[in-house]
Enzyme design. Structure first.
Site, PDB file in Angstrom:
ATOM      1  N   CYS A  90       0.785  -1.167   0.013  1.00  0.00           N
ATOM      2  CA  CYS A  90      -0.048  -0.006   0.195  1.00  0.00           C
ATOM      3  C   CYS A  90       0.933   1.167  -0.161  1.00  0.00           C
ATOM      4  O   CYS A  90       0.522   2.185  -0.621  1.00  0.00           O
ATOM      5  CB  CYS A  90      -1.001   0.185   1.333  1.00  0.00           C
ATOM      6  N   CYS A 130      16.646  22.733  15.361  1.00  0.00           N
ATOM      7  CA  CYS A 130      17.725  21.771  15.576  1.00  0.00           C
ATOM      8  C   CYS A 130      17.607  20.757  14.440  1.00  0.00           C
ATOM      9  O   CYS A 130      16.692  20.434  13.694  1.00  0.00           O
ATOM     10  CB  CYS A 130      17.981  21.116  16.616  1.00  0.00           C
TER      11      CYS A 130
END
Length: 288
Positions: A90, A130
């Site tokens: 899928c 970050c």
């Protein structure tokens, strides 16, 4: 219900009470109960055909990754409600459909500005902060953006790899094939009814319809094998999971299986067409 009455009023009693007051409202209540049952039960899903046929499919067991067929004749994959796409998973099918719809500018932008989650392979873009990012998809995986899965930098090479697998995939043109097959099925039904009315003894002509269904399934499997090859051998999903020698062996094996399936499919199609011409006097795709 009287004050402080301890009697249990179940759904059936509520339905009878509503229907007695307003039959139309009673029908709506039944519909709401059915929809609530289907939404809360992971083993039951509505048929995805549009316009809606009103049917729901229930599977046995916990395997949601299976092919099912509705009473209306529509076949689909139960987990993702997409058309049948075996041997594609899928996830592969979703990525492939998205890739087929994207234009070249989008493909280039994604390859240069996004990394892929190492768990579910969903593209993730970092907008400041970050390098520790979290996938916004269902898996919610934390990973380092610098070390995330990145698509090939060489966009030309990536597009050439995509074209290599897309061209044979599109050559089957399964949408047109399915439309032609539906036309052929109608022609077969008409022809078979005429033959059965003409014959004194009843004969079994189910092989004609069964052969057409087998032919379609084989063409669909062959077509969907190219997206699998693209994501397995095109280094889009499994770049770090196979050694070069192992990948080479498996790629050759897939090519051999693909070639054998093509030959078998061609032979089966010629045999089926020959029987249609000699026995039913009907040519391929219904041209008499």
């Amino acid at each position: 219900m009287a004050y402080k009455c301890n009697a249990i009023c179940d759904k059936g009693k509520i339905r009878d009470f509503i229907a007695a007051k307003d039959p139309i409202l009673g029908e709506k209540f039944d519909r709401f109960l059915l929809e609530s049952y289907i939404e809360d039960n992971k083993r039951v899903k509505w048929c995805p055909i549009v316009p809606h046929c009103g049917n729901a499919i229930r599977i046995e067991g916990d395997n949601e990754y299976c092919e099912v067929e509705c009473a209306c004749g529509v076949q689909f994959y139960f987990n993702c409600l997409s058309e049948v796409h075996s041997p594609c998973s899928c996830l592969m099918w979703e990525l492939w459909m998205s890739k087929c719809k994207d234009d070249s500018k989008t493909v280039i932008w994604m390859s240069e500005n996004a990394k892929h989650c190492p768990k579910c392979h969903t593209p993730v873009q970092k907008n400041g902060g970050c390098n520790l990012v979290r996938c916004r998809c269902r898996c919610r995986q934390l990973f380092c953006y610098v070390q995330g899965l990145k698509k090939p930098i060489d966009n030309k090479k990536d597009l050439l790899c995509y074209t290599q697998y897309y061209e044979p995939y599109s050559a089957h043109d399964f949408g047109s094939l399915k439309a032609a097959a539906n036309y052929m099925k109608r022609k077969l039904q008409v022809k078979l009814l005429k033959l059965e009315a003409r014959e004194l003894q009843s004969k079994d002509f189910s092989w004609a319809a069964n052969g057409l269904n087998r032919l379609l399934q084989s063409r669909r499997t062959l077509s969907c094998s190219y997206p699998v090859a693209f994501y397995v051998f095109g280094k889009a999903m499994f770049a770090n999971e196979m050694k070069p020698k192992e990948m080479e062996i498996k790629q050759k094996f897939l090519k051999i299986c693909n070639s054998n399936l093509k030959k078998m499919l061609k032979g089966f199609q010629c045999c089926w067409k020959s029987h249609l011409l000699t026995i039913l006097k009907i040519s391929f795709w219904g041209q008499e």
